[in-house]
Design a protein around this motif. Structure first.
Motif, PDB file in Angstrom:
ATOM      1  N   THR A   5       0.822  -1.218   0.000  1.00 60.35           N
ATOM      2  CA  THR A   5       0.000   0.000   0.000  1.00 60.35           C
ATOM      3  C   THR A   5       0.851   1.262   0.000  1.00 60.35           C
ATOM      4  O   THR A   5       0.530   2.248   0.638  1.00 60.35           O
ATOM      5  N   LYS A   6       1.909   1.233  -0.802  1.00 55.62           N
ATOM      6  CA  LYS A   6       2.726   2.441  -0.997  1.00 55.62           C
ATOM      7  C   LYS A   6       1.903   3.541  -1.649  1.00 55.62           C
ATOM      8  O   LYS A   6       1.989   4.714  -1.269  1.00 55.62           O
ATOM      9  N   GLY A   7       1.113   3.170  -2.676  1.00 55.65           N
ATOM     10  CA  GLY A   7       0.326   4.180  -3.373  1.00 55.65           C
ATOM     11  C   GLY A   7      -0.687   4.842  -2.465  1.00 55.65           C
ATOM     12  O   GLY A   7      -0.847   6.069  -2.484  1.00 55.65           O
ATOM     13  N   ALA A   8      -1.390   4.051  -1.673  1.00 58.65           N
ATOM     14  CA  ALA A   8      -2.379   4.620  -0.753  1.00 58.65           C
ATOM     15  C   ALA A   8      -1.709   5.518   0.276  1.00 58.65           C
ATOM     16  O   ALA A   8      -2.271   6.540   0.688  1.00 58.65           O
ATOM     17  N   THR A   9      -0.497   5.151   0.701  1.00 58.15           N
ATOM     18  CA  THR A   9       0.242   5.990   1.656  1.00 58.15           C
ATOM     19  C   THR A   9       0.663   7.299   1.008  1.00 58.15           C
ATOM     20  O   THR A   9       0.559   8.372   1.617  1.00 58.15           O
ATOM     21  N   VAL A  10       1.127   7.244  -0.239  1.00 60.63           N
ATOM     22  CA  VAL A  10       1.508   8.467  -0.956  1.00 60.63           C
ATOM     23  C   VAL A  10       0.287   9.352  -1.184  1.00 60.63           C
ATOM     24  O   VAL A  10       0.359  10.577  -1.039  1.00 60.63           O
ATOM     25  N   ASP A  11      -0.844   8.747  -1.534  1.00 56.63           N
ATOM     26  CA  ASP A  11      -2.075   9.519  -1.706  1.00 56.63           C
ATOM     27  C   ASP A  11      -2.446  10.234  -0.408  1.00 56.63           C
ATOM     28  O   ASP A  11      -2.783  11.426  -0.416  1.00 56.63           O
ATOM     29  N   TRP A  12      -2.393   9.525   0.715  1.00 58.98           N
ATOM     30  CA  TRP A  12      -2.728  10.112   2.020  1.00 58.98           C
ATOM     31  C   TRP A  12      -1.762  11.237   2.373  1.00 58.98           C
ATOM     32  O   TRP A  12      -2.175  12.322   2.818  1.00 58.98           O
ATOM     33  N   LEU A  13      -0.471  11.015   2.148  1.00 58.60           N
ATOM     34  CA  LEU A  13       0.518  12.051   2.440  1.00 58.60           C
ATOM     35  C   LEU A  13       0.353  13.261   1.518  1.00 58.60           C
ATOM     36  O   LEU A  13       0.538  14.405   1.943  1.00 58.60           O
TER      37      LEU A  13
END
Length: 440
Positions: A21-29
């Motif tokens: 979930t790197k993408g979801a983490t980048v989206d959240w950040l």
């Protein structure tokens, strides 16, 4: 945590076999810290970063996962660019309401270009391996890197260094994004590729389009995309605020530190992002390692804690023809310790983002079944030994309360948890107390 950690650039790294979930983490950040750019710094279109924001879902492949928040993307020279998939992703993003997605993207002139020839050959090689497949996504990433290395060696030393099922008589420099602005160069490179790979293409079932058709598409790509030098683009964006680096794949798939040979042809480690920043005259980034509350991987290769009876819903991952089946296992702390040690050796590790807490009710934990040590860098024989260790391991699995998972992960990795995810949507992620300070 020291005071100088806040306000810095951030690099997001996967600590597993991908799909952390790197993408979801980048989206959240991206929504929280408002970066001036998301920098893709490794891999290529085989990345599949699933983001759900306010119920809208998109699988990011070449665009940065901050795009739904309007954050521009820069694709660095370390990324392998598939212009066809970049264009298709731009169309998908436009359908989701992103205004002129290509306007938000810039690409390094030195990035290698993945063509349908590379993809066809990649798939033919995997077909020929039969049951001994390496676990490729079948998108030409490794083949593009391989050809670039082979061509560079041939041109540098004046001899052929690779014994492959191809003629070898037409090795030209590998095709880069910069080449796509020159129709003559594009045609020359594509003709060389086609001639070089003809014996292998004739032996398989995959046939790329004609050189004429591919050349026309690549020239159009060269006209449509913004081409920008890494150093200049990053320095300009950093002068206006924070940069957010989005890694692809995971530490356990790294080309030199992963469990060989089931790895990617890409360096997945935070040191790549740190070097890009140093080249731009910027200080090092904070490194956030991302991990699920349980183990996952696609396709071939060891997954020591795998449990076919572990029933966890996975709406955005499945079986791919070349990538293989989606697999899950229990929380694997020895491999997590190894990934954390690798990051500390190659760029740093400052904090963690733990995801999928909401579906980890049946997960158990393996704490000490093996010690995965660090060998010399680029020693693939040593890495293959680690693969053998993982493949032959019999982990002891202990029960664990779901709410204790973040503390167990933090203790194993040696850094605190900054973000916890309890669902697929952006709104399902939250900063811990540590994260509130870190991402101020």
């Amino acid at each position: 945590m020291t005071d100088d950690m806040t306000g810095r650039h951030i690099a997001v790294i996967g600590l597993g076999f991908g799909d952390e979930t790197k993408g979801a983490t980048v989206d959240w950040l991206s929504d929280r810290v408002d970066p001036t750019a998301v920098v893709r710094f490794n891999g290529g279109a085989q990345a599949a970063h699933n983001v759900v924001a306010d119920g809208v879902h998109h699988t990011f492949r070449l665009f940065g996962s901050g795009t739904l928040s309007g954050v521009p993307t820069h694709v660095s020279r370390h990324v392998l660019v598939d212009p066809w998939r970049l264009a298709a992703e731009a169309v998908d993003l436009a359908d989701l309401g992103v205004d002129d997605p290509l306007r938000l993207a810039s690409v390094s002139p030195d990035a290698l270009v993945v063509t349908p020839i590379h993809i066809a050959v990649n798939r033919i090689r995997e077909d020929l391996r039969g049951d001994a497949r390496h676990g490729s996504c079948g998108l030409g990433i490794g083949e593009t890197r391989w050809y670039a290395l082979a061509a560079a060696a041939r041109l540098r030393r004046g001899q052929r260094l690779f014994d492959v099922e191809a003629s070898g008589d037409a090795l030209f420099p590998a095709l880069t994004v910069a080449d796509c602005v020159d129709p003559q160069t594009v045609r020359q490179r594509l003709m060389a590729l086609s001639e070089f790979y003809r014996p292998l293409l004739d032996a398989g079932r995959h046939e790329p389009p004609s050189v004429r058709v591919m050349a026309a598409a690549l020239v159009e790509f060269g006209r449509a995309v913004t081409i920008a030098d890494d150093r200049a683009r990053l320095a300009e964006a950093a002068s206006r605020g924070r940069l957010l680096f989005e890694g692809a794949q995971g530490v356990l798939l790294d080309e030199w530190r992963g469990l060989h040979p089931h790895t990617t042809w890409s360096t997945t480690l935070p040191g790549v992002a740190q070097r890009l920043l140093a080249d731009a005259g910027e200080p090092p980034a904070l490194v956030v390692g991302v991990v699920r509350a349980y183990a996952t991987r696609h396709g071939a290769g060891p997954l020591p804690t795998e449990d076919a009876g572990l029933s966890i819903d996975e709406p955005h991952n499945g079986t791919g023809e070349y990538q293989g089946a989606w697999r899950v296992g229990h929380l694997d702390l020895p491999l997590l310790r190894y990934s954390a040690d690798v990051c500390r050796r190659h760029g740093g590790l400052d904090a963690l983002a733990v995801s999928h807490m909401d579906v980890a009710g049946g997960v158990r934990v393996a704490r000490g079944y093996a010690e995965y040590r660090l060998g010399e860098y680029r020693d693939l024989g040593f890495q293959e030994g680690l693969t053998g260790l993982a493949r032959g391991a019999t982990p002891v699995l202990d029960a664990i309360d779901v709410e204790a998972i973040p503390s167990e992960i933090a203790a194993a990795a040696g850094v605190p948890v900054a973000v916890e995810g309890r669902g697929p949507d952006r709104a399902d992620r939250a900063a811990t107390g540590f994260g509130d300070t870190l991402f101020a």
